[in-house]
Design a protein around this motif. Structure first.
Motif, PDB file in Angstrom:
ATOM      1  N   MET B 202       0.615  -1.858  -0.459  1.00 24.80           N
ATOM      2  CA  MET B 202      -0.054   0.186  -0.110  1.00 24.80           C
ATOM      3  C   MET B 202       1.006   1.024   0.021  1.00 24.80           C
ATOM      4  O   MET B 202       1.211   2.154  -0.904  1.00 24.80           O
ATOM      5  N   ALA B 203       1.532   1.053   1.060  1.00 24.78           N
ATOM      6  CA  ALA B 203       2.900   2.203   0.434  1.00 24.78           C
ATOM      7  C   ALA B 203       3.158   2.862  -0.296  1.00 24.78           C
ATOM      8  O   ALA B 203       3.347   4.024  -1.323  1.00 24.78           O
ATOM      9  N   CYS B 204       4.276   1.377  -0.922  1.00 18.74           N
ATOM     10  CA  CYS B 204       4.585   1.655  -2.039  1.00 18.74           C
ATOM     11  C   CYS B 204       4.067   2.416  -3.285  1.00 18.74           C
ATOM     12  O   CYS B 204       4.351   3.133  -4.230  1.00 18.74           O
ATOM     13  N   LEU B 205       2.738   1.847  -3.247  1.00 19.86           N
ATOM     14  CA  LEU B 205       1.194   2.079  -3.869  1.00 19.86           C
ATOM     15  C   LEU B 205       1.322   3.372  -4.386  1.00 19.86           C
ATOM     16  O   LEU B 205       1.269   4.031  -5.248  1.00 19.86           O
ATOM     17  N   VAL B 206       1.207   4.583  -3.132  1.00 19.72           N
ATOM     18  CA  VAL B 206       1.752   5.778  -2.894  1.00 19.72           C
ATOM     19  C   VAL B 206       2.234   6.574  -3.473  1.00 19.72           C
ATOM     20  O   VAL B 206       2.325   7.238  -4.239  1.00 19.72           O
TER      21      VAL B 206
END
Lengths: 247, 221
Positions: B202-206
């Protein structure tokens, strides 16, 4: 306030004013710190004389982290406000931070051999510092990988920001990994409350190292700005000459 | 959104038509993993103990080989400049290319990993978690690798540089990915590791599509 120092000339004026003070403070503090560290502080009852390695090891570990934080902040300032001097400072700080990381790792392993009986253990803290060193290497390599210097400094600034976000995650995961794979076989020597005879040289060295960092960043940033100036003057002269010969 | 799917389709088609590039990554994955028994000896217990780690490390290294072609061709022939000035937000363009990369590299790696698991005598009960962790992990690797590829686009020696940038950043994936499989083999639930991997994703997707967009704009200047 920030924008005042976006002008390299103004930055240089401030830097030149700070430099002699910072230099003399570095010499005094590290000199006094070394005197206390090697002469006036007692040997540890458990670790003997090897405890003196700590006076170099701990401040350089602090500086390794401080320098990366400095690079991340400078990169953010450079990207957000398109601040040219901030990029120069970030690039100037990177090799210095990498050197502090190497000093930290080397002194740590020199201390580890007599204390733990081994040069290297995959302890959580050692591993995190090693990864920090890799991040420094990546930052320096990316900054120097382009023919166009402006491209390199912006790309490496983005990398520094991503690295700064990632660093706590790496730290956390390495802690996790360490407790998972290595049940406390290596006894970390519990730091008892540090006595003032050891605390004073440690703090002297820490502040001295910080001043040393300031001095080195200023010197390197000044050299980089001078280098750019020379390049600009040189290309201006070439343009003038070709214009003349063309006419 | 149309542009997004069109770009995913285009990149997937290009990768499928240059199938040898994709296959090269998988072949590297298999060969590199097959080298370990030669290095450490064929003893089944030892291999079974090391299998999760070997799988993750070799998958990571194999993925490294695929990132230089992610933006390079578009950069060379000028497509990238058109993508940058297109009305679609650039982070969406970057995300489309990342999705296409995962479909053509992450997914094949995912499919190949049980085969290597069998070769390395991986504990049979751990295949489900291995696949799940690999699915999350390869997606993170695609995201972070794309950021590295965008940053090093147009540099000298970008291949080596890319590994230097990306490998330290994906250490957490390696730790939790291998940790999930290890946990199942040890008889524990792998929920924690999988949840953390999901959180990292999720963090990387942001962060990564945004970082890619900034870096691509820089490269196209």
């Amino acid at each position: 306030m920030l924008h005042r120092f976006a002008n390299p000339t103004r930055f240089l004026r401030l830097a030149n004013a700070v430099l002699p003070w910072a230099t003399s403070l570095t010499v005094i503090l590290i000199g006094a710190g070394l005197y206390f560290a090697f002469g006036a502080s007692p040997a540890d009852y458990q670790q003997g004389e090897t405890v003196r390695i700590m006076y170099v090891h701990v401040p350089s570990a602090w500086m390794a982290m401080f320098a990366y934080a400095f690079i991340a902040v400078a990169s953010a300032v450079g990207l957000i406000w398109k601040h040219p001097v901030a990029h120069v400072c970030a690039l100037a700080a990177a090799p210095i931070g990498a050197c502090f990381t190497v000093i930290c790792l080397t002194t740590g392993s020199l201390w580890g051999k007599p204390m733990w009986g081994t040069w290297w253990v995959w302890d959580a803290r050692l591993t995190s510092v090693l990864v920090l060193f890799f991040l420094y290497l990546g930052f320096i390599a990316l900054a120097n990988a382009f023919d166009d210097a402006a491209r390199g400094e912006k790309a490496s600034a983005i990398l520094a920001l991503v690295g700064a976000v990632n660093l706590p995650i790496i730290k956390f995961s390495v802690d996790w990994w360490n407790t998972l794979h290595q049940p406390a076989s290596v006894t970390k020597i519990g730091m008892p409350a540090v006595h003032s005879s050891m605390l004073i040289p440690l703090l002297l060295m820490a502040v001295g190292f910080t001043m040393l960092f300031v001095v080195l960043v200023i010197v390197r940033a000044r050299a980089e700005l001078a280098d750019r100036r020379i390049n600009a003057l040189r290309s201006a002269r070439i343009h003038a000459e070709t214009a003349q010969s063309g006419a | 959104m149309n542009g997004f799917f069109a770009l995913v389709g285009r990149d997937t088609r290009i990768a499928l038509r240059q199938l040898s590039d994709t296959m090269m990554v998988i072949v590297f994955f298999v060969i590199a993993a097959a080298l370990f028994p030669f290095g450490v000896g064929p003893e089944p217990n030892l291999l079974a103990r090391m299998a999760p780690g070997i799988l993750w490390v070799t998958a990571l290294l194999a993925a490294m080989l695929s990132f230089d072609r992610l933006f390079q061709n578009d950069y060379d022939d000028g497509t990238l400049e058109l993508l940058v000035i297109a009305p679609q937000p650039l982070w969406m363009t970057a995300l489309a290319k990342i999705v296409a990369h995962w479909l053509t590299t992450g997914l094949p790696l995912l499919v190949a990993s049980p085969v290597i698991g069998i070769m390395l005598i991986l504990e049979p009960s751990s295949y489900g978690v291995l696949m799940l962790a690999m699915a999350l992990g390869t997606a993170i690797i695609s995201l972070v690798g794309a950021l590295g590829a965008a940053l090093s686009l147009g540099s000298r020696r970008s291949g080596v540089l890319l590994s230097l940038l990306v490998l330290p950043l994906v250490i957490p994936v390696l730790i939790f990915g291998a940790g999930a499989v290890d946990a199942v083999i040890g008889g524990f639930a792998a929920t924690q590791q999988l949840l953390i991997l999901g959180g990292l994703l999720m963090a990387c997707l942001v962060v990564c599509p945004w970082g890619c967009a900034v870096a691509l704009r820089l490269a196209a200047e």
